[in-house]
Design an enzyme around this catalytic site. Structure first.
Site, PDB file in Angstrom:
ATOM      1  N   LYS A  38       3.409   6.267  -8.854  1.00 46.57           N
ATOM      2  CA  LYS A  38       2.110   6.958  -8.931  1.00 46.57           C
ATOM      3  C   LYS A  38       2.005   7.953  -7.788  1.00 46.57           C
ATOM      4  O   LYS A  38       1.930   7.571  -6.622  1.00 46.57           O
ATOM      5  CB  LYS A  38       0.945   5.961  -8.831  1.00 46.57           C
ATOM      6  CG  LYS A  38      -0.367   6.655  -9.220  1.00 46.57           C
ATOM      7  CD  LYS A  38      -1.584   6.015  -8.631  1.00 46.57           C
ATOM      8  CE  LYS A  38      -1.866   6.413  -7.209  1.00 46.57           C
ATOM      9  NZ  LYS A  38      -2.267   7.819  -7.000  1.00 46.57           N
ATOM     10  N   GLU A  47       5.013   1.928   4.461  1.00 47.04           N
ATOM     11  CA  GLU A  47       5.232   2.960   5.479  1.00 47.04           C
ATOM     12  C   GLU A  47       3.860   3.565   5.727  1.00 47.04           C
ATOM     13  O   GLU A  47       3.317   4.252   4.864  1.00 47.04           O
ATOM     14  CB  GLU A  47       6.241   3.992   4.962  1.00 47.04           C
ATOM     15  CG  GLU A  47       6.875   4.776   6.089  1.00 47.04           C
ATOM     16  CD  GLU A  47       6.150   6.070   6.364  1.00 47.04           C
ATOM     17  OE1 GLU A  47       5.236   6.043   7.234  1.00 47.04           O
ATOM     18  OE2 GLU A  47       6.484   7.081   5.741  1.00 47.04           O
ATOM     19  N   CYS A  89       3.002  11.616   8.925  1.00 49.80           N
ATOM     20  CA  CYS A  89       2.774  10.270   9.451  1.00 49.80           C
ATOM     21  C   CYS A  89       3.408  10.107  10.831  1.00 49.80           C
ATOM     22  O   CYS A  89       2.901   9.380  11.666  1.00 49.80           O
ATOM     23  CB  CYS A  89       3.276   9.216   8.484  1.00 49.80           C
ATOM     24  SG  CYS A  89       4.947   9.545   7.928  1.00 49.80           S
ATOM     25  N   GLU A 129      -5.298   7.962  13.792  1.00 48.86           N
ATOM     26  CA  GLU A 129      -4.510   9.017  13.165  1.00 48.86           C
ATOM     27  C   GLU A 129      -5.477  10.095  12.647  1.00 48.86           C
ATOM     28  O   GLU A 129      -6.358   9.811  11.850  1.00 48.86           O
ATOM     29  CB  GLU A 129      -3.737   8.401  11.997  1.00 48.86           C
ATOM     30  CG  GLU A 129      -2.774   9.335  11.348  1.00 48.86           C
ATOM     31  CD  GLU A 129      -1.929   8.645  10.270  1.00 48.86           C
ATOM     32  OE1 GLU A 129      -2.476   7.859   9.496  1.00 48.86           O
ATOM     33  OE2 GLU A 129      -0.728   8.938  10.221  1.00 48.86           O
TER      34      GLU A 129
HETATM   35  P1  NAI Z   1      -4.390   6.839   0.900  1.00 49.89           P
HETATM   36  O1  NAI Z   1      -3.666   5.805   1.649  1.00 49.89           O
HETATM   37  O2  NAI Z   1      -5.726   6.518   0.346  1.00 49.89           O
HETATM   38  O3  NAI Z   1      -3.515   7.347  -0.345  1.00 49.89           O
HETATM   39  C1  NAI Z   1      -2.132   7.152  -0.488  1.00 49.89           C
HETATM   40  C2  NAI Z   1      -1.830   6.730  -1.928  1.00 49.89           C
HETATM   41  O4  NAI Z   1      -2.401   5.457  -2.194  1.00 49.89           O
HETATM   42  C3  NAI Z   1      -2.423   7.655  -3.000  1.00 49.89           C
HETATM   43  O5  NAI Z   1      -1.481   7.767  -4.035  1.00 49.89           O
HETATM   44  C4  NAI Z   1      -3.651   6.903  -3.466  1.00 49.89           C
HETATM   45  O6  NAI Z   1      -4.039   7.222  -4.770  1.00 49.89           O
HETATM   46  C5  NAI Z   1      -3.179   5.477  -3.388  1.00 49.89           C
HETATM   47  N1  NAI Z   1      -4.237   4.476  -3.263  1.00 49.89           N
HETATM   48  C6  NAI Z   1      -5.468   4.612  -2.724  1.00 49.89           C
HETATM   49  N2  NAI Z   1      -6.123   3.437  -2.778  1.00 49.89           N
HETATM   50  C7  NAI Z   1      -5.291   2.543  -3.346  1.00 49.89           C
HETATM   51  C8  NAI Z   1      -5.387   1.148  -3.648  1.00 49.89           C
HETATM   52  N3  NAI Z   1      -6.463   0.454  -3.359  1.00 49.89           N
HETATM   53  N4  NAI Z   1      -4.330   0.541  -4.218  1.00 49.89           N
HETATM   54  C9  NAI Z   1      -3.211   1.230  -4.484  1.00 49.89           C
HETATM   55  N5  NAI Z   1      -3.063   2.539  -4.235  1.00 49.89           N
HETATM   56  C10 NAI Z   1      -4.095   3.193  -3.669  1.00 49.89           C
HETATM   57  O7  NAI Z   1      -4.497   8.115   1.786  1.00 49.89           O
HETATM   58  P2  NAI Z   1      -5.607   9.259   1.672  1.00 49.89           P
HETATM   59  O8  NAI Z   1      -6.947   8.745   1.313  1.00 49.89           O
HETATM   60  O9  NAI Z   1      -5.070  10.264   0.774  1.00 49.89           O
HETATM   61  O10 NAI Z   1      -5.685   9.754   3.178  1.00 49.89           O
HETATM   62  C11 NAI Z   1      -6.532   9.094   4.105  1.00 49.89           C
HETATM   63  C12 NAI Z   1      -5.895   9.042   5.449  1.00 49.89           C
HETATM   64  O11 NAI Z   1      -4.713   8.253   5.364  1.00 49.89           O
HETATM   65  C13 NAI Z   1      -5.407  10.346   5.986  1.00 49.89           C
HETATM   66  O12 NAI Z   1      -6.398  11.027   6.664  1.00 49.89           O
HETATM   67  C14 NAI Z   1      -4.325   9.928   6.909  1.00 49.89           C
HETATM   68  O13 NAI Z   1      -4.850   9.579   8.148  1.00 49.89           O
HETATM   69  C15 NAI Z   1      -3.757   8.719   6.249  1.00 49.89           C
HETATM   70  N6  NAI Z   1      -2.539   9.013   5.490  1.00 49.89           N
HETATM   71  C16 NAI Z   1      -1.367   8.643   6.023  1.00 49.89           C
HETATM   72  C17 NAI Z   1      -0.197   8.922   5.368  1.00 49.89           C
HETATM   73  C18 NAI Z   1       1.106   8.527   5.951  1.00 49.89           C
HETATM   74  O14 NAI Z   1       2.139   8.930   5.441  1.00 49.89           O
HETATM   75  N7  NAI Z   1       1.134   7.770   6.990  1.00 49.89           N
HETATM   76  C19 NAI Z   1      -0.163   9.644   4.111  1.00 49.89           C
HETATM   77  C20 NAI Z   1      -1.476   9.951   3.587  1.00 49.89           C
HETATM   78  C21 NAI Z   1      -2.589   9.645   4.282  1.00 49.89           C
END
Ligand code: NAI
Length: 790
Positions: free
Chosen positions: A192, A266, A300, A397
């Site tokens: 996804k 990760e 990240c 972050e």
């Molecule tokens: P997120 O962690 O919500 O999204 C990442 C993925 O998880 C997306 O595909 C999303 O649809 C999915 N997701 C969301 N809720 C879920 C759930 N309950 N169960 C399964 N999958 C789920 O990240 P978001 O909201 O896009 O960004 C928020 C913050 O997260 C950012 O500001 C940043 O600080 C951090 N982030 C960190 C990343 C990293 O690589 N370390 C990547 C993206 C965001």
């Protein structure tokens, strides 16, 4: 303006990348995409779509299907159905599929790069020169692992159906990091993509069709968090691999705790970028540009905390500001742009809110005087100085182009500041002294350390975090292991739930017999805080002795002792081996006496076998202690990456009930050989046996606090260990319920939990009870990238 005039001002002219081919591709799909399931495009069952937009203009690019639980179910079924045929292929045939994916990615590289930039807002220079080439490299590298699978991972099998959830910051690259190793290991996947950036995953789906990848091996279901949740909770998924925020990582851990699903996470980071006074400052500043302004800081492992040696802080700050003033922020399809658009309005708001909070907490904010485009989602490169180490901008972050600067005086202070974070993903160390840089690198709690460099990635080098940055590695051999399991373990029968313990609680004030074993904490035998003991009965119901009833306070003391016993991880592997050999020698001297006592609990035959196998097992780990080496990787840059196997820290261990002596050593020895310290809860059936070991440990030169033993009610003590933030890893052997409890209760600090998943392990069989599989779980890999050349 004439060329001569331009030459005088050195002004950039516009240099837009031509998006025509990508737009044609979108049009060919009528700018409306279904899911990619079982090798075909399928409209969402609930008929819902959502828009994906270009963050640099706000304009809609396409409609994309919103996945429901029913869509996920269809995709999981397709993946399950595809598995037998996919796994029946020869490694060579699977390798050819991965190779073909790599070739096709290269062929469509321009389309993919432009689509990525349109959907995500990242500069075309980055998607073209970094993201897409790394994607191709990942598939090439893993074509190799697919080919070598049986030779390099004998007696291992794929997990099965893997659910993969990825973020929006490197949409196609994260897809490659997930799909390539999963396929190379023989899994089928349901992936996804993030809701902001689904397009390149859909373009990749088409590539799967083009190379005739067997239907159902790769399925792409688009949607938001609820779609991800449906994938995580689907009962027929064997493993979840997630990259994204720590918050969602925690939610996924909670959702999978009661299942058999394997999980790799990760998560976020707050990586330090450490510059020593002897470093080449101009290079360090260029590194910093890559460290924090690459991909708008939405990385990240972004070097978001600048730690400068005090003596150079002023000079360096000026240099950084000068360089920031030359950064070009603007339309990401322009080939001469450094910083593109922020992915979505909510992310822009988050960055702004956190920066304002940082200023309110006392930070000084500096931004260059550059003009941002009038439309689109842009944020100026930002330097926050005078940041307090506990301030929100130093701890959280931000995921934007924001650098939080602090100073330090000595290398020791730099290490302390760097490690003052719940995260542990990456770090950059800048110094012209290789000794200082490597010494600091070895002390940093981070999965990747770049020396005089930053943001270097390669498919051959594992990438992943320590602490709350998650666990599991992507890339290299470690990454492959995330998608494989020992064949015997997959087939292991469930462990029967033991009958409730016959051992009754008594008040030690009125001991019935005189053999009361104590706790073992910090190298000393101590009484339990509760003052209570348990009567331990043998096979024939006879009372064999009393075992203390440890409680929360005892565990706290034991964890503190384990955390303070740093000598064990620092001592040489040779010394650890010597101590283990010595332990075997001392145990064998007392074998008869211990065997007799054990026989009363488990019978003469088992006792004899336990002693004999325990002695060989200690020898095995003494042998392994100085042989479970890391590796030196050769990425295609002028760097070597030293993959070090490091201990995880203080480990909690819940020992098996039925094999009191051998079970204890089977779990504790690999942790010790790796340099961890241990807090163990011994077998509930016969905890008294550990009382006989205290002298063995003492006479074997094991430093105090290396092993701590707290007998008691396992389910109660497990809860305390799981919730304790001082415990870095938790190993738990028990029935399904106990294993689920261990996973569910340890979400707080995201400690690494390893359980038998309620399955039975034959401890007497060396193939099951010892070796690499245990040692892999007892270590975490740190990749230190060291450059060479001028
Ligand atoms: P997120 O962690 O919500 O999204 C990442 C993925 O998880 C997306 O595909 C999303 O649809 C999915 N997701 C969301 N809720 C879920 C759930 N309950 N169960 C399964 N999958 C789920 O990240 P978001 O909201 O896009 O960004 C928020 C913050 O997260 C950012 O500001 C940043 O600080 C951090 N982030 C960190 C990343 C990293 O690589 N370390 C990547 C993206 C965001």
């Amino acid at each position: 303006m004439t060329v001569i005039e331009k030459f005088k001002t050195m002004e950039y002219g516009p240099a837009p990348e031509d998006p025509k081919e990508s737009l044609l591709w979108l049009d060919r799909h009528q700018r409306r995409f279904g899911h990619f399931i079982n090798g075909n495009w399928q409209a969402p069952i609930a008929g819902k779509y959502f828009e994906t937009n270009d963050p640099s203009t706000g304009e809609k690019i396409a409609d994309v299907a919103q996945g429901s639980a029913a869509d996920i179910d269809a995709a999981v079924k397709a993946a399950r159905a595809a598995l037998p045929e996919w796994q029946a292929l020869r490694p060579f045939d699977r390798a050819r599929c991965l190779y073909a994916l790599a070739r096709q990615v290269q062929k469509h590289s321009r389309r993919l790069a432009v689509l990525e930039t349109l959907d995500n807002g990242k500069p075309i220079r980055e998607s073209r020169d970094i993201d897409v080439p790394l994607v191709a490299r990942h598939f090439y590298h893993h074509a190799g692992w697919a080919q070598l699978l049986e030779q390099e991972f004998p007696e291992h099998a794929a997990c099965g159906v893997v659910g993969q959830i990825i973020p929006w910051n490197f949409p196609l690259l994260m897809l490659a990091w997930k799909i390539a190793p999963a396929l190379a290991a023989g899994n089928a996947v349901v992936l996804k993509p993030a809701e902001y950036t689904p397009l390149t995953a859909l373009a990749f789906a088409e590539i799967c069709q083009e190379i005739s990848l067997p239907a159902g091996v790769v399925n792409i279901v688009t949607g938001d968090g609820s779609t991800g949740e449906a994938l995580v909770t689907h009962p027929d998924v064997d493993k979840i691999a997630f990259t994204g925020s720590t918050e969602v990582g925690r939610a996924i851990r909670r959702a999978t705790a009661t299942s058999h699903k394997r999980l790799s996470l990760e998560l976020g980071g707050k990586s330090p970028f450490i510059i020593f006074e002897d470093s080449d400052l101009d290079s360090a500043v260029e590194g910093l540009v890559d460290g924090i302004w690459f991909n708008q800081g939405q990385v990240c492992c972004a070097g978001s905390r600048l730690l400068m040696q005090e003596s150079i802080a002023q000079k360096l700050t000026r240099k950084v500001q000068d360089r920031m003033s030359t950064l070009r922020v603007g339309p990401p399809l322009d080939k001469a742009i450094d910083i593109g658009a922020i992915v979505a309005p909510v992310q822009l708001e988050r960055i702004d809110r956190l920066v304002k909070q940082g200023i309110a907490e006392g930070a000084t904010c500096w931004q260059p005087e550059i003009v941002l485009p009038s439309r689109g989602l842009y944020y100026k490169p930002t330097l926050l100085s005078n940041v307090h180490p506990t301030s929100v901008v130093a701890q959280q972050e931000i995921f934007g182009p924001v650098l939080a600067a602090m100073t330090f005086r000595t290398p020791r202070e730099a290490v302390e500041l760097a490690n003052n974070s719940a995260y542990g993903l990456a770090a950059s160390v800048w110094s012209e002294s290789i000794n200082v840089a490597l010494d600091v690198a070895s002390q940093l709690k981070a999965g990747v350390v770049w020396i005089n460099g930053t943001n270097l990635f390669d498919a051959s080098c594992g990438f992943g975090g320590y602490r709350e940055s998650g666990y599991g590695r992507e890339g290299g051999r470690e990454g492959m292991l995330e998608y494989l399991e020992p064949v015997w373990f997959k087939k292991a029968p469930p462990l029967p739930t033991p009958a409730s313990s016959p051992n009754a609680e008594i008040d030690v004030a009125n001991p019935t017999i005189d053999r009361t074993v104590k706790l073992y904490i910090g190298g000393k035998q101590v009484r339990p805080d509760s003052g209570y003991s348990i009567e331990i009965r043998g096979k024939n119901g006879r009372i064999l002795g009393e075992s203390p009833l440890g409680n929360r306070k005892d565990i706290r003391n034991a964890v503190e002792a384990a955390r303070q016993a740093t000598a064990w991880s620092k001592t040489s592997a040779h010394n650890r081996a010597q101590v283990l050999y010595y332990m075997a020698e001392n145990l064998s001297l007392r074998a008869r006496e211990i065997g007799e006592r054990l026989a009363a609990a488990v019978g003469t035959m088992q006792a004899g076998e336990e002693i004999a196998v325990t002695l060989t097992r200690i020898f095995s780990y003494a042998a392994w202690a100085d042989k479970f080496d890391g590796a030196v990787h050769n990425p295609p840059f002028r760097n070597i990456a030293i993959a070090m196997n490091e201990p995880i820290g203080a480990a909690g261990v819940l020992c098996p009930a039925c094999v009191p002596l051998l079970g204890f050593f089977t779990l504790v020895l690999p942790l010790l050989a790796a340099g961890n310290t241990v807090v163990a809860v011994p077998s509930e059936t016969f905890p008294l046996i550990t009382g006989d070991l205290y002298q063995v440990f003492e006479t074997s030169d094991l430093p105090a606090g290396t092993i701590n033993i707290v007998p008691g009610r396992p389910s109660e003590l497990l809860k305390i260990l799981a919730e304790h933030d001082g415990i870095d890893a938790l190993w738990c052997y028990g029935d399904k319920a106990i294993c689920c409890t261990a996973k569910a209760l340890s979400i707080g600090n995201l400690k690494q939990v390893w359980t038998n998943e309620g399955r039975q392990i034959d401890f007497f069989d060396a193939r099951q009870g010892e070796g690499r599989w245990f040692l892999e779980h007892a270590h975490q890999v740190k990749n230190i990238w060291v450059p060479y050349g001028e």
